[in-house]
Design an enzyme around this catalytic site. Structure first.
Site, PDB file in Angstrom:
ATOM      1  N   HIS A 188       0.812  -1.220   0.000  1.00  0.00           N
ATOM      2  CA  HIS A 188       0.000   0.000   0.000  1.00  0.00           C
ATOM      3  C   HIS A 188       0.842   1.266   0.000  1.00  0.00           C
ATOM      4  CE1 HIS A 188      -3.369  -2.720   0.656  1.00  0.00           C
ATOM      5  NE2 HIS A 188      -3.991  -1.800  -0.047  1.00  0.00           N
ATOM      6  N   ASP A 451      -5.049  -7.923  -4.690  1.00  0.00           N
ATOM      7  CA  ASP A 451      -5.283  -9.072  -3.815  1.00  0.00           C
ATOM      8  C   ASP A 451      -5.626 -10.325  -4.617  1.00  0.00           C
ATOM      9  OD1 ASP A 451      -4.733  -8.327  -1.157  1.00  0.00           O
ATOM     10  OD2 ASP A 451      -6.473  -7.010  -1.185  1.00  0.00           O
ATOM     11  N   CYS A 498     -10.139  -2.141 -10.309  1.00  0.00           N
ATOM     12  CA  CYS A 498      -9.588  -1.027  -9.538  1.00  0.00           C
ATOM     13  C   CYS A 498      -8.219  -1.362  -8.958  1.00  0.00           C
ATOM     14  CB  CYS A 498     -10.548  -0.607  -8.427  1.00  0.00           C
ATOM     15  SG  CYS A 498     -10.853  -1.901  -7.234  1.00  0.00           S
TER      16      CYS A 498
END
Ligand code: PEP
Ligand code: MG
Length: 536
Positions: A188, A451, A498
């Site tokens: 992230h 993910d 996304c």
């Protein structure tokens, strides 16, 4: 001069002063001080700050674990006011002419030992508490790891590693680039650097001694140059100028359609972490927000953001986007996104653990607070809700029941709510495989390839050592995306991407062939994806 190589995770050129970000240092150094009264004043300020933190923790804990269990933070705050404790710290500073950190640490150790030797069980238990409060004051005194007030001039930030909670709290206007020793391309922190459009390298052998020197970061080649000579400096200044010109050329695509030569259209939206990213969304002409990672509101805060605080943030985003679609993802805390006040247990496999929707369904008060804020904000624009980390139909049904109850509750209170689409992220193989069934329950899908790749390839996205195995174009991933699109369309719903793969322009044509309806990418990538679409 030193030239190092790392892995580029966000393009761009940066030239400027280097700042080393030191993590919290646990070992306290003993140093002599001249001005003892000034040292005592430093202690008083740090102590008051610690009391403020403890009061905020108390407020958070009351919501989460009830008044009785939260009481410990009040006890801690009171211990910091204790006269004996304070006299001890001040005496050590005065008698030994030492720094406040050392005086607090010694006092903490002495009091802890004294409590531990008492017969009464209650006092024995206070031993750990007094150590805890002392560590808190030492941390504040040393300012270590305080990412909020890192610098007051623009710098190239170097660090061993950066947690998302640290990155998100930094003042972007002072960040020229990030260079870290650890980290991975889809962590992230790397994603945040792309959202902020800040050149970033990982896997670079940085050294604290670079602090204060001039550096150059080349986010295209992965080069980090420390203390460059004049010639190199001039070369890179020229490179930066060319880069700025290229960016200016892309800006000519503002206002143009996302349409292929054969007339196929696609939506290109932007991913954001907080309302502060909106300027860059508008500057890059994104058609909407495809992913608002709402958990960053939680990461930026020292306690649970209240319904009111969240409502204001969501309202601001939908209002600023002026009727364009804004997809807000509910809380995705856990794994690499850790927040102290959630008090999450240490887990062996956090990416497979207690995170995202699993926390929301287990702690419905947290979820309900967020949903109330979201539905209230929906009256002010085109707000859409998306749920992360879904694996089953049962979860989707449970979410829908909670969402319905929240809407009914708001309506009973006479609160206006908009017409809200609700969709899910497809970011686990289970959700992709079950997408034909799930498609009948929701309004849309958004594929979280970060993910989905991690779980399908069994590759920890945080592990820098696995970078070479992490084939983002793996046929298994592309097959899953195609399957999800087909299942969505068969059920009459739309699907977007996304995850970071959405910005990979070498796949744009393939995504269009699969019928992907929307690509949501970091704001700075919107125009380059538009360019790729228009060239298809
Ligand atoms: C993803 O997993 O692809 C995604 C968009 O969510 P995040 O990167 O925040 O986990
Ligand atoms: Mg994800």
């Amino acid at each position: 001069m030193n030239e190092l190589m790392g892995k580029a995770v966000c393009g761009g050129i940066a030239i400027g002063k280097i700042k080393y970000f030191a993590k919290k240092e646990n070992k306290v150094q003993r140093t002599s001080v001249q001005d003892k009264e000034q040292e005592i004043a430093r202690y008083e300020t740090a102590k008051n700050k610690a009391i403020e933190e403890l009061n905020a923790l108390y407020e958070t804990a009351v919501v989460k674990v009830g008044e009785d269990n939260a009481e410990i933070f009040n006890v801690h705050a009171m211990m910091l006011e204790d006269e004996d404790y304070n006299d001890s710290v001040k005496n050590i500073i005065r008698m030994q002419s030492v720094n406040a950190e050392y005086a607090v640490a010694v006092t903490g150790d002495n009091f802890a030992e004294m409590f531990a030797n008492m017969d009464d069980d209650y006092f024995k238990a206070r031993s750990a508490d007094v150590k805890d409060i002392s560590e808190r004051v030492v941390r504040i005194l040393s300012g270590a790891g305080d990412s909020k007030h890192l610098t007051d001039e623009p710098v190239i930030l170097i660090a061993d590693d950066l947690a998302p909670s640290e990155t998100v709290q930094m003042d972007k206007s002072f960040l020229l680039a990030f260079v870290t020793r650890y980290g991975s391309s889809n962590s992230h922190t790397a994603i945040l650097s792309r959202t902020m459009a800040i050149p970033a390298l990982i896997g670079t052998e940085i050294d604290p001694s670079y602090d204060g020197k001039i550096g150059i970061v080349d986010g295209f080649t992965g080069t980090f140059i420390v203390d460059p000579d004049m010639e190199l400096l001039e070369t890179y200044m020229e490179k930066k100028k060319q880069e700025d010109e290229k960016k200016a050329l892309l800006l000519e695509l503002k206002g143009k359609e996302n349409v292929t030569k054969s007339g196929q259209k696609i939506n290109i939206y932007a991913n954001i972490g907080n309302p502060g990213d909106l300027a860059s969304v508008l500057a890059n002409d994104a058609g909407g927000i495809g992913l608002f990672r709402s958990e960053f509101l939680y990461l930026e805060s020292d306690t649970f953001p209240t319904e009111e605080q969240q409502f204001e943030a969501y309202k601001k985003v939908v209002e600023t986007m002026g009727g364009k679609k804004v997809i807000i993802r509910t809380l995705d805390i856990g794994a690499d996104k850790q927040v102290d006040y959630f008090n999450l247990d240490h887990e062996e496999n956090p990416a497979l653990g207690y995170r995202a929707i699993r926390i929301c369904l287990s702690e419905p008060e947290i979820f309900r607070t967020q949903l109330r804020a979201l539905f209230r904000a929906s009256a002010y624009g085109n707000l859409t809700i998306m749920y992360p980390m879904i694996i089953s139909l049962e979860e989707v049904r449970e979410i829908k029941a909670i969402s319905k109850a929240v809407r009914e509750e708001l309506m009973a209170e006479g609160i206006r709510i908009g017409d809200v689409e609700e969709g899910i992220m497809i970011e686990t193989p289970a959700a992709a495989i079950m997408s034909d069934v799930l498609a009948k329950e929701v309004d849309f899908f958004s594929i979280g390839t970060n993910d989905l790749t991690q779980y399908t390839l069994a590759i920890d996205r945080q592990n820098a050592k696995l970078e070479r195995f992490n084939n983002t174009h793996h046929p298994a991933i592309l097959r899953l995306i195609k399957m999800v699109c087909e299942n969505a369309h068969a059920a009459g719903i739309w699907t977007g991407i996304c995850g970071e793969l959405g910005a990979d322009t070498s796949l744009t044509e393939e995504f269009l062939r699969m019928g992907v309806d929307e690509l949501s990418v970091s704001p700075s990538a919107v125009l380059s994806v538009r360019k790729a679409v228009r060239e298809c």
